[in-house]
Motif scaffolding. Sequence first.
Motif, mmCIF file in Angstrom:
data_model
loop_
_atom_site.group_PDB
_atom_site.id
_atom_site.type_symbol
_atom_site.label_atom_id
_atom_site.label_comp_id
_atom_site.label_asym_id
_atom_site.label_seq_id
_atom_site.Cartn_x
_atom_site.Cartn_y
_atom_site.Cartn_z
ATOM 1 N N GLU A 50 77.929 22.311 54.716
ATOM 2 C CA GLU A 50 78.571 22.975 55.849
ATOM 3 C C GLU A 50 79.865 22.290 56.283
ATOM 4 O O GLU A 50 80.721 22.903 56.922
ATOM 5 C CB GLU A 50 77.601 23.056 57.034
ATOM 6 N N LYS A 101 81.829 31.077 52.509
ATOM 7 C CA LYS A 101 82.292 29.739 52.125
ATOM 8 C C LYS A 101 83.696 29.797 51.524
ATOM 9 O O LYS A 101 84.574 28.993 51.865
ATOM 10 C CB LYS A 101 81.329 29.116 51.110
ATOM 11 N N GLU A 152 86.413 30.612 54.076
ATOM 12 C CA GLU A 152 86.756 29.446 54.895
ATOM 13 C C GLU A 152 87.825 28.603 54.206
ATOM 14 O O GLU A 152 88.731 28.067 54.856
ATOM 15 C CB GLU A 152 85.506 28.597 55.157
#
Length: 559
Positions: A406, A445, A448
């Motif tokens: 994360e 993901k 991002e």
Amino acid sequence: MNERIDEQHTFLRTVIDMNPSYIYAKDEDGRYSLVNLAYASLFGLSKDEMIGKTDLELRESRQSGRDIAEMDRFILRTMKGIDVEEEKFVDTSGGVRWLQTSKIPIVTDDTTLVLCVSTDITERKEHEEELAYQANHDVLTRLPNRRQFNDDLTGFLEDASGGALMLIDLDRFKYINDTLGHDFGDLLLIEVSERLEDFLRPYGANVYRLGGDEFTLLFPDCSKEDAVAIANDLLDQFRREFWIQGQEYTITPSIGISLYPQDARDAKTLMKNADTAMYYVKEKGKNSFQFFSDEMNHQFYRKMVIEKELRSALSRNELTLHYQPSWHLSTEKVCGMEALLRWTNQTLGPVSPSEFIPVAEETGLIIPIGEWVLKEACKQNVRWQRAGYPPMKVGVNVSIKQLLDESFACMVKDVLKRTGLNPDYLDLEVTESIAMYELDIMIRKLNELKEIGVSISMDDFGTGYSSLSYLKQYPLDTLKIDRSFIKGISSHEDHKAIVMSIISMAKHLQLKVTAEGVEDMGEYDFLKQTECDVIQGYAISRPLSPDDFEKHVFGKMKL
């Protein structure tokens, strides 16, 4: 006086009859002379029907009747009582009851009797048996557990002249648990257990659940040829889908096999060898079986040493980066580079990335090592730009474990800020295996990372995970065709067709294409004729140290 004695006798008989314990007496010939109602009901008879009969006549098992008669004779002969802690009794309905009985000799004026008082301990016995069952069986699958397996394996080694131990581990079960939930994982384990039990029934063999998704199977008097046939049949069993909650699911096994006595003569080593063989299957691609060999011990010892030494590689400054140039086919110029990790250990010497990268993945060391690679590649790129060399993009490989972390996107952003590298000059290379994970998670993901401003390439494309529908949704910039399709492409028509299809698909999706592993001019010329954008490989340059990159790449450029 006689009336009072009769009253007392009647009272005593009533007390005996109404007593919930089983009370009875037998004479010297083993014939019943006294029984109460509770005891007579066990046989489904009246008291009168039992008087005068023997256990040989009444018991379902004649052997049981003879054993009881022998015990009673011993009591009368020695005039000593006996406590029978557990006596199995089968009642008229076929139900099993357990009795605890006290037997004592009683001498009257004219005869000697064996007086018995029994208590029903069936409930306690069943509870004890259930506790014993639970101690030796898995709660979820009801299969024998590790404790029972260890006991049975000891007996197996004592009794069998030879045989096979198979260890089964389900492939990607952790991923199933993590994505579909532990309740689903439990249902899958139950289905697998039932299928294994059905499969083994004709062999008379047992299956045990050791824990998690590991199962063991014991086959006494089993040759290597027999084990091969059984293992192949086991793989066939897993080719059929499992139905869970109305849906079809597929899972595959990795099977390690050790043979007794060839591979080991003790339980611990036999199990360790099967475990070694199973992990060998895992490393070689899963969904197969493998027999143990001594060579495996050598390989796993080396793997242990690699793991131990790798843990200190960063602190000992043993890691370095080499840079492989990327060549633009249209301009015929170097247009970028890929950072490639190298490790030279003080004990092992140079260690191939194909050896140490998988170990880093398994142990989680890829997280700190990956961060170091990213920092070093970005710092080096900034150094070259500040030295006046033409700015170009550096590619850095990203592990799936890094991508799932994360904090990864924040780390990338922080590294770019600290090193001063413009995001336009960083390309993160992910592998096609991201398609094995939840699409929504992967899209989030990658998005991002795209928001930071870096580009994203899919490395080793063509190995079989991605579908067109997935590719359309991933925020990618480049497809890198796996080197296995490039090797010998000038003489392999099927490879040509595959590569041309990938290039056509990529162009349709507005993606750039890089071909990896270009080693000769035949491959170079073919790719130049297609719409392939960029190539990498020995036909252009091997990976170079920073000093050699400056000398052989930047040194030949016009600044």
